[in-house]
Design an enzyme around this catalytic site. Sequence first.
Site, short mmCIF file in Angstrom:
data_model
loop_
_atom_site.label_atom_id
_atom_site.label_comp_id
_atom_site.label_asym_id
_atom_site.label_seq_id
_atom_site.Cartn_x
_atom_site.Cartn_y
_atom_site.Cartn_z
N GLY A 20 0.84 -1.19 0.00
CA GLY A 20 0.00 0.00 0.00
C GLY A 20 0.88 1.24 0.00
N GLU A 77 19.79 0.53 0.93
CA GLU A 77 19.23 0.26 2.26
C GLU A 77 17.77 -0.17 2.19
OE1 GLU A 77 20.93 3.03 1.49
OE2 GLU A 77 22.81 2.79 2.59
#
Lengths: 612, 612
Positions: free
Chosen positions: B115, B356
């Site tokens: 989402g 990351e």
Amino acid sequence: MTEPEQWRELGQQLRVDSIRCSAVPKSGHPTSSMSAADLMAVLISKYLRYDFGKPENPANDHLIFSKGHASPLLYSVYKACGAVTDEELLTFRKFGSRLEGHPTPVIPWVDVATGSLGQGLPIGVGVALAGKKLEQLPYRVWVLCGDSELAEGSMWEAVEHAAFYGLDNLIAILDINRLGQRGETMHGWDLAAYTRRFEANGWRTIEIDGHDVEAIDRAYEEATTAEGAPVAIVARTIKGKGVSFVENKPGQHGKALENAEEAIRELGGERNIVVDVEKPDAAEPRRFEGGPLELPTYPRGGDAVATRKAYGDALLALGRARGDVVAMDGEVSNSTYAEDFAEALPDRYFEMYIAEQQLIAAAVGMQVRGWKPFASTFAAFHTRAYDFVRMAAISQATMMLCGSHAGVSIGEDGPSQMALEDLAAFRAVHGSTVLYPSDANQTAKLVAAMADTEGISFMRTTRGNTPVIYDPDEDFPIGGAKVVRDGDEVTLVGAGITLHEALKAADTLASEGVETRVIDLYSVKPVDVRTLREAVDATQGRIVVVEDHWPEGGIGEAVLSALAGEQLQFVHLAVRDMPGSGTPAELLAAAGIDAEHIADAARQLVGAAVAS
Amino acid sequence: MTEPEQWRELGQQLRVDSIRCSAVPKSGHPTSSMSAADLMAVLISKYLRYDFGKPENPANDHLIFSKGHASPLLYSVYKACGAVTDEELLTFRKFGSRLEGHPTPVIPWVDVATGSLGQGLPIGVGVALAGKKLEQLPYRVWVLCGDSELAEGSMWEAVEHAAFYGLDNLIAILDINRLGQRGETMHGWDLAAYTRRFEANGWRTIEIDGHDVEAIDRAYEEATTAEGAPVAIVARTIKGKGVSFVENKPGQHGKALENAEEAIRELGGERNIVVDVEKPDAAEPRRFEGGPLELPTYPRGGDAVATRKAYGDALLALGRARGDVVAMDGEVSNSTYAEDFAEALPDRYFEMYIAEQQLIAAAVGMQVRGWKPFASTFAAFHTRAYDFVRMAAISQATMMLCGSHAGVSIGEDGPSQMALEDLAAFRAVHGSTVLYPSDANQTAKLVAAMADTEGISFMRTTRGNTPVIYDPDEDFPIGGAKVVRDGDEVTLVGAGITLHEALKAADTLASEGVETRVIDLYSVKPVDVRTLREAVDATQGRIVVVEDHWPEGGIGEAVLSALAGEQLQFVHLAVRDMPGSGTPAELLAAAGIDAEHIADAARQLVGAAVAS
């Protein structure tokens, strides 16, 4: 000496100086500097247009070290340009020196702080966008990129946006030295791996040997004459180039050379070449007309208005009043209401698509050029760019961020869309301002104030319509708070959506004879310590804080910090369990932050006091 | 009916059901569901291997909706697979229903919450890595991606890593329906724009008409037989496909259809086809042997040891003891000391390079498969993945994060490398655990405890060597704190590096006759309220909190929250000005968080009390 000989000599000097300055603190990244030394030598000798005596000259090129750890090279470049003395160069990484471990704008020729990899190119896109689309100036943006940082997704956001916007004033110099911090990069010296990716995104590319100064010269020549697309110079380089005992060796990242003297000898010793960098032709940026500020107003007690809508209205008014205001959004402008600005002032609006890191980087880049950027997306999605915001604070950036759809009160969309950590995250940004308006008139005033606020300001807006409770002519200074109801038995502190729940609770309590004070803490940072202390004194320390946010780092802790040392009876209502979907009312109730829960908490505080 | 006819009918059913379920709450994303309906119809009819009665079957394929807003389609798929009744389907977005606005693992067949765009594919890479490299199982990972989200850099981190690791068990289905939330995407229906980018990264690609079920069938057939590289099916689709009044129209994003009945009629009415999804062949995942846990120990009072080094030592010991522990790092493993694990246990270590977001996504993906991932990088750079961590909490993920190089005490590298907001950020993650050890033995114990801690745990480690102050056999429960010095005049609260400064201050104060209590608040969340309250009682409310962090959201506010309602004389020493470079000692002093400043603060508290 021929030009190429001069360039080679200068390259050696930059290497020597990178080694020398790192030798003093015994730290830094000389080997990562040495790989790009020849690339910089040719650049400053022939292509860079920069007036070091006048860094504010709007016609100056921009040179951004996206690989900020190559700061020894950057500072050695400054020395070679006559901007920094050799004595200052040797203060590298010393306490108090402006030549910090990674570049920051403490140095007048540094636009932005780098050192968190993958940020210089996206910010360069912002600077280039300003030059191309806003100012229509011929300056170029040169960005030195490392190969390790090309693994960062943010670089590819930048690559895609640069091509999409046709930024032929942007030149990325890729220093492909093969070695990352702990070993080889994903692609090593496979230059084609990079070339393919840049070309697939619509860039021009030029592959070269990054130590062949004549090839570098030809590449820059080509790059500065190309039109219609950004250019990537894909340079095969050698980490530690020129010093046999570190050259192309693993385990040499981020260390001063152990035998600096021997290395300098191998490089031919110290030099003191000073380059007279060519100054740019004078040029004036295009500016946009402003006008009187006519903020939107909303009749008090009239139709309820969402603060996100008021943000959009006010942003448009501000844009009409101030030619320096620009706006951008992460492809949700019909939700944040930045779309009103986009439609009315398309020359100053930038669609950044679903790429929040590039969204913030563009804002940082534009403020480098003196623009006042307003960047909006859902507050939850600003977290995507948190590292960019962190670094923007080091960059001394002034930018205005708006995050819509905060908290459980958005309703059915569920937790992925609900910002519940944004206040904590933005409070913990150095020098930030955090605003959370509850009403449309207040929102409008605060939007205008943001444009005059230094540093990073963040406004949290609400999805649903909320009552207009203030007169349009009321003032809302940053750092202030409003006592919306007076009372001497208990204080309710809310902001945004929870202020309205607190007011409903106060009505209920009033009907029960409980005299309730209600504070609208619209300025979460800085916080109005005096108004809070007065409330403590007035209501015997009884405070209920209610927020549509996790308990950590938000309004509750801001209030506790402001009141540290006061004797409080403190109740903190916040979202403690993971919400799901539902109506706003159902979710506020489930989280225990609606009027009913607030009234209960207040009753218990007051009752407890009575009982004791 | 022929197979293609059945698929087409099923596609229409999925559209009808997407419209029907969104019609009840009058919200949701039916049009974004309709574009991908045929792609899902063929997938579940012929290619997906999934035992809906046994979602924990390790041989099951994984189906991840990276475009989580197409949840109506996903839930309609579940109905078509017989997993959800029509009655439940119509509870979509209702309070209490597991069919939330965006998918979450409240539903047993959902691996992770989506989402926030751009996360499903990177997490899919983690799931596929586990299957390919750890478990050696033939399951496939199917990821439905939107075109808007391909602007997210995180998607390109995933694309690059998937190819680098040769994940031919990963199939990305790109639903190129041209329209984003507020208009056309950057590339519209230019399928080649996507194909070029995926191919440049080493993927196989198959371009198709996403509504031609026979073409879809051929594409899946090819994708499931291809070897050596991940496959992207680049499908040209139509948003709102099949309903003339919304098909391919802007302004139809994220809205229930206004005339649902007419739309359903146009699609041929309701259907109730149930697909018997093929179950996977039974298969057992490869598991790794464990052994007795032999945590590293460090002699108390012996050589100083950096907590980051102890993290590395303990991680390796834990990996040897537990076959379910895996590790990954963002190309700084020689700084975080994850490298010890990498070298000794290479089969369970994953280099995620300077990416990351993919680092955290890989950890999330692996814990989906039951692994215990430890992901490390500099604490400052974890902020790059903050949105992934936020979403991981919604995903009910259990993962262990380590952030090294915290605070100004890193010294010369400067602020870009200093985490000063990580405690605030990680405290504000739902259900998180935040640890900040001060000593090597403590670090080792806490690393072991993290692997048994549900939810997201974050450990902050220190760059420099710190004294070993605890015996190796001491216990450090999560949620605890240690009273390191007893005293009844003032309490000093520190953690990590500042604990040692507090101890030095206590020595000085002791020499002046001030009886000082020192608390090691190694568990920042949950925090040990009892030990803090006892200190308040014992030292007349005099508390000095000292932290190597901005003042907001860190240890100071954690203590204030724990002690809300207590009468305190509270001093908060934290980093308030932007640091530069310098030695650790210089920077601790400049920030006002070294022993001298702590002693001063304590003296003032004590002196103030004497004077009053």
